[in-house]
Design a protein around this motif. Sequence first.
Motif, PDB file in Angstrom:
ATOM      1  N   ALA A 182      41.644  37.638  30.476  1.00 45.58           N
ATOM      2  CA  ALA A 182      42.274  38.944  30.826  1.00 45.58           C
ATOM      3  C   ALA A 182      42.033  39.609  32.650  1.00 45.58           C
ATOM      4  O   ALA A 182      40.914  38.582  32.646  1.00 45.58           O
ATOM      5  CB  ALA A 182      41.291  39.883  29.311  1.00 45.58           C
ATOM      6  N   MET A 183      43.134  39.876  32.522  1.00 47.94           N
ATOM      7  CA  MET A 183      42.937  40.225  33.933  1.00 47.94           C
ATOM      8  C   MET A 183      43.265  42.108  34.237  1.00 47.94           C
ATOM      9  O   MET A 183      43.553  43.049  33.718  1.00 47.94           O
ATOM     10  CB  MET A 183      44.468  40.193  34.524  1.00 47.94           C
ATOM     11  CG  MET A 183      45.008  40.619  35.993  1.00 47.94           C
ATOM     12  SD  MET A 183      45.973  39.741  36.992  1.00 47.94           S
ATOM     13  CE  MET A 183      47.672  40.008  35.716  1.00 47.94           C
ATOM     14  N   PHE A 184      42.974  42.402  35.201  1.00 44.45           N
ATOM     15  CA  PHE A 184      42.389  44.328  35.090  1.00 44.45           C
ATOM     16  C   PHE A 184      41.564  44.245  36.371  1.00 44.45           C
ATOM     17  O   PHE A 184      41.187  43.218  37.167  1.00 44.45           O
ATOM     18  CB  PHE A 184      40.470  44.868  34.037  1.00 44.45           C
ATOM     19  CG  PHE A 184      39.882  44.027  34.700  1.00 44.45           C
ATOM     20  CD1 PHE A 184      38.447  44.361  35.105  1.00 44.45           C
ATOM     21  CD2 PHE A 184      39.126  42.411  34.259  1.00 44.45           C
ATOM     22  CE1 PHE A 184      37.509  44.531  35.146  1.00 44.45           C
ATOM     23  CE2 PHE A 184      38.253  41.602  34.640  1.00 44.45           C
ATOM     24  CZ  PHE A 184      36.977  42.466  34.630  1.00 44.45           C
ATOM     25  N   GLY A 185      41.684  45.499  37.069  1.00 48.00           N
ATOM     26  CA  GLY A 185      40.807  45.372  38.354  1.00 48.00           C
ATOM     27  C   GLY A 185      41.762  46.608  38.578  1.00 48.00           C
ATOM     28  O   GLY A 185      43.207  47.021  38.706  1.00 48.00           O
ATOM     29  N   ASN A 234      47.802  32.116  28.884  1.00 42.99           N
ATOM     30  CA  ASN A 234      48.163  33.625  29.517  1.00 42.99           C
ATOM     31  C   ASN A 234      47.263  34.420  29.880  1.00 42.99           C
ATOM     32  O   ASN A 234      46.272  34.347  29.321  1.00 42.99           O
ATOM     33  CB  ASN A 234      48.476  33.317  27.120  1.00 42.99           C
ATOM     34  CG  ASN A 234      48.293  35.212  26.874  1.00 42.99           C
ATOM     35  OD1 ASN A 234      48.339  36.032  26.586  1.00 42.99           O
ATOM     36  ND2 ASN A 234      49.873  35.392  26.220  1.00 42.99           N
ATOM     37  N   ILE A 235      48.638  35.079  29.995  1.00 44.20           N
ATOM     38  CA  ILE A 235      47.217  36.698  30.789  1.00 44.20           C
ATOM     39  C   ILE A 235      47.495  37.561  29.728  1.00 44.20           C
ATOM     40  O   ILE A 235      48.897  38.507  29.222  1.00 44.20           O
ATOM     41  CB  ILE A 235      48.400  36.875  32.305  1.00 44.20           C
ATOM     42  CG1 ILE A 235      47.336  35.621  32.921  1.00 44.20           C
ATOM     43  CG2 ILE A 235      47.479  38.503  32.910  1.00 44.20           C
ATOM     44  CD1 ILE A 235      48.491  35.337  34.868  1.00 44.20           C
ATOM     45  N   LEU A 236      46.422  38.752  29.719  1.00 46.72           N
ATOM     46  CA  LEU A 236      46.170  39.555  29.023  1.00 46.72           C
ATOM     47  C   LEU A 236      46.180  40.605  30.024  1.00 46.72           C
ATOM     48  O   LEU A 236      44.736  40.985  30.687  1.00 46.72           O
ATOM     49  CB  LEU A 236      45.240  39.586  27.721  1.00 46.72           C
ATOM     50  CG  LEU A 236      45.390  40.624  26.751  1.00 46.72           C
ATOM     51  CD1 LEU A 236      45.079  40.349  25.689  1.00 46.72           C
ATOM     52  CD2 LEU A 236      45.345  41.760  27.564  1.00 46.72           C
ATOM     53  N   THR A 237      47.163  42.128  30.469  1.00 44.83           N
ATOM     54  CA  THR A 237      46.882  43.305  31.320  1.00 44.83           C
ATOM     55  C   THR A 237      45.851  43.991  30.358  1.00 44.83           C
ATOM     56  O   THR A 237      46.376  44.497  29.576  1.00 44.83           O
ATOM     57  CB  THR A 237      47.524  42.999  31.667  1.00 44.83           C
ATOM     58  OG1 THR A 237      49.056  44.020  31.245  1.00 44.83           O
ATOM     59  CG2 THR A 237      48.328  41.661  33.373  1.00 44.83           C
ATOM     60  N   ILE A 291      40.325  37.497  35.250  1.00 35.00           N
ATOM     61  CA  ILE A 291      41.294  37.405  36.331  1.00 35.00           C
ATOM     62  C   ILE A 291      40.932  39.078  37.236  1.00 35.00           C
ATOM     63  O   ILE A 291      41.737  39.793  36.242  1.00 35.00           O
ATOM     64  CB  ILE A 291      42.530  36.907  36.422  1.00 35.00           C
ATOM     65  CG1 ILE A 291      42.547  35.764  36.139  1.00 35.00           C
ATOM     66  CG2 ILE A 291      43.204  37.355  38.108  1.00 35.00           C
ATOM     67  CD1 ILE A 291      44.396  35.536  35.692  1.00 35.00           C
ATOM     68  N   TYR A 292      40.225  39.387  38.484  1.00 32.06           N
ATOM     69  CA  TYR A 292      40.050  40.713  38.466  1.00 32.06           C
ATOM     70  C   TYR A 292      40.495  40.706  39.948  1.00 32.06           C
ATOM     71  O   TYR A 292      40.772  40.036  40.702  1.00 32.06           O
ATOM     72  CB  TYR A 292      38.719  40.672  38.999  1.00 32.06           C
ATOM     73  CG  TYR A 292      37.869  42.160  39.128  1.00 32.06           C
ATOM     74  CD1 TYR A 292      38.068  43.269  38.491  1.00 32.06           C
ATOM     75  CD2 TYR A 292      38.072  42.694  40.985  1.00 32.06           C
ATOM     76  CE1 TYR A 292      37.702  44.252  39.115  1.00 32.06           C
ATOM     77  CE2 TYR A 292      37.372  43.971  40.944  1.00 32.06           C
ATOM     78  CZ  TYR A 292      37.838  45.127  40.074  1.00 32.06           C
ATOM     79  OH  TYR A 292      37.504  45.931  40.748  1.00 32.06           O
ATOM     80  N   VAL A 327      38.391  36.300  41.326  1.00 37.89           N
ATOM     81  CA  VAL A 327      38.768  37.805  41.930  1.00 37.89           C
ATOM     82  C   VAL A 327      39.987  37.318  42.437  1.00 37.89           C
ATOM     83  O   VAL A 327      40.211  36.208  43.473  1.00 37.89           O
ATOM     84  CB  VAL A 327      37.837  38.136  42.826  1.00 37.89           C
ATOM     85  CG1 VAL A 327      37.949  39.381  43.560  1.00 37.89           C
ATOM     86  CG2 VAL A 327      36.386  38.135  41.199  1.00 37.89           C
ATOM     87  N   LEU A 328      41.246  38.394  42.718  1.00 43.51           N
ATOM     88  CA  LEU A 328      42.747  38.575  43.529  1.00 43.51           C
ATOM     89  C   LEU A 328      41.948  39.321  44.277  1.00 43.51           C
ATOM     90  O   LEU A 328      42.090  40.415  43.937  1.00 43.51           O
ATOM     91  CB  LEU A 328      43.941  37.654  42.743  1.00 43.51           C
ATOM     92  CG  LEU A 328      43.751  36.978  41.271  1.00 43.51           C
ATOM     93  CD1 LEU A 328      45.159  37.224  40.686  1.00 43.51           C
ATOM     94  CD2 LEU A 328      43.769  35.885  41.929  1.00 43.51           C
TER      95      LEU A 328
END
Length: 395
Positions: A182-185, A234-237, A291-292, A327-328
């Motif tokens: 899960a990607m957020f931020g 898989n990346i879920l935004t 993924i933040y 953390v990107l």
Amino acid sequence: MAENVHQLESSVIRSLRRLKDRYFPDKVTRHDLTPVEEPRKEEPEGFFDRLPVGLQFLIMTFLSPVDICCLGATSRYWRAMVRDPLLWRYRLLQDMPYWSSIDHLSMPHLELLDAPLISEEESLDDREEGGEKEREWKLDYMSEYLKGCPSCRQQWLPPKPPYEVVTSFLQYLVPSSEPRYAMFGPGMEQLDVSLVTRLMHAPDVLPVSGTPHRQINGIGSGISYMFNNQHKFNILTLYSTNRAERERARMQQQSTSNKLFTSEGTDESGYPVYSPASQVQQVCQVVDGFIYVANAESVGGDEKSEVAQIRAVLNCAGDSKSRPLLVLSCVSREQPETLGTTKCRTPCVYMAKRLCLPQLSNRWMVQDTVAESLSGLLDGVSWLLRCSGVKLYNS
């Protein structure tokens, strides 16, 4: 920061000079730098040894940390010189802003840099054998540097056991499930260049191997990518709001209401407390990691809210300690080397401190990333896949 480095530079030279005068009085500095016939000594003396301490320090500033360690292995004199605590404190302050990544194993203790400077006499006494362990830990800037520097940390890792190599080969023959993240931020929404859009149109970096075809409580399953032509993931935004509201807020330079979280007040330390929305909670329970995307161009920002939202996501995931957090630390475009009016990047070490990552029980990593070129992204994805148990050919 520049003033601290400049002030520390003179302290390092004084400390090295006192060390040389106290323990190596035979190595007298000669201004003419001409070799002098002397009786042969037990330990051969080189031309470099007789240079003024200021020149020796200047030369060491051009050496890599590995080269400095190799220099310390040449003689007793250089072993003592390169272990000077102030020398490595200087290197930490000078080089840390340029490190491209940091993780839960290599994060230096930044409180060591906030401590007052030790005196030269104390620095010399700490080199003597039998010193107190507590004082030795406080002054061990060398270890802090070597474990944190990206060019050094891999060289200090223990070799992989032979049985693990065989196990890795056998695991390549068994198809593994596709990990989901899960990607957020705020970096997904606040930057001029959309990281998600660049991901979808960068087949040379991460080819798209699958489009969304299932739903998780109304949220798309995300997009599947192929890493290094070997492994799918898989990346879920997760966006705070819809695209129209994000664009409107960006044009008007206003903040939007975050629909991913509900405010529950504040805790005893003054940090806000958030409760993830029901659909977000379900997503967090089925993904393998997070993924933040942090906005590395932002100087201020609501740091406490960022910390609280990261903790809320990790806490609502079952068995969250086993789920890694990448953390990107993202900027829109490459930063020019010359000073100008462009926005400065927050160093990854200070990004980790800002987000209070050392306080987490999860494995975490901060990786500098550029949205336009996707520079640094593959390094972060490689770390994330390894944490999820994916065996990479080049790891």
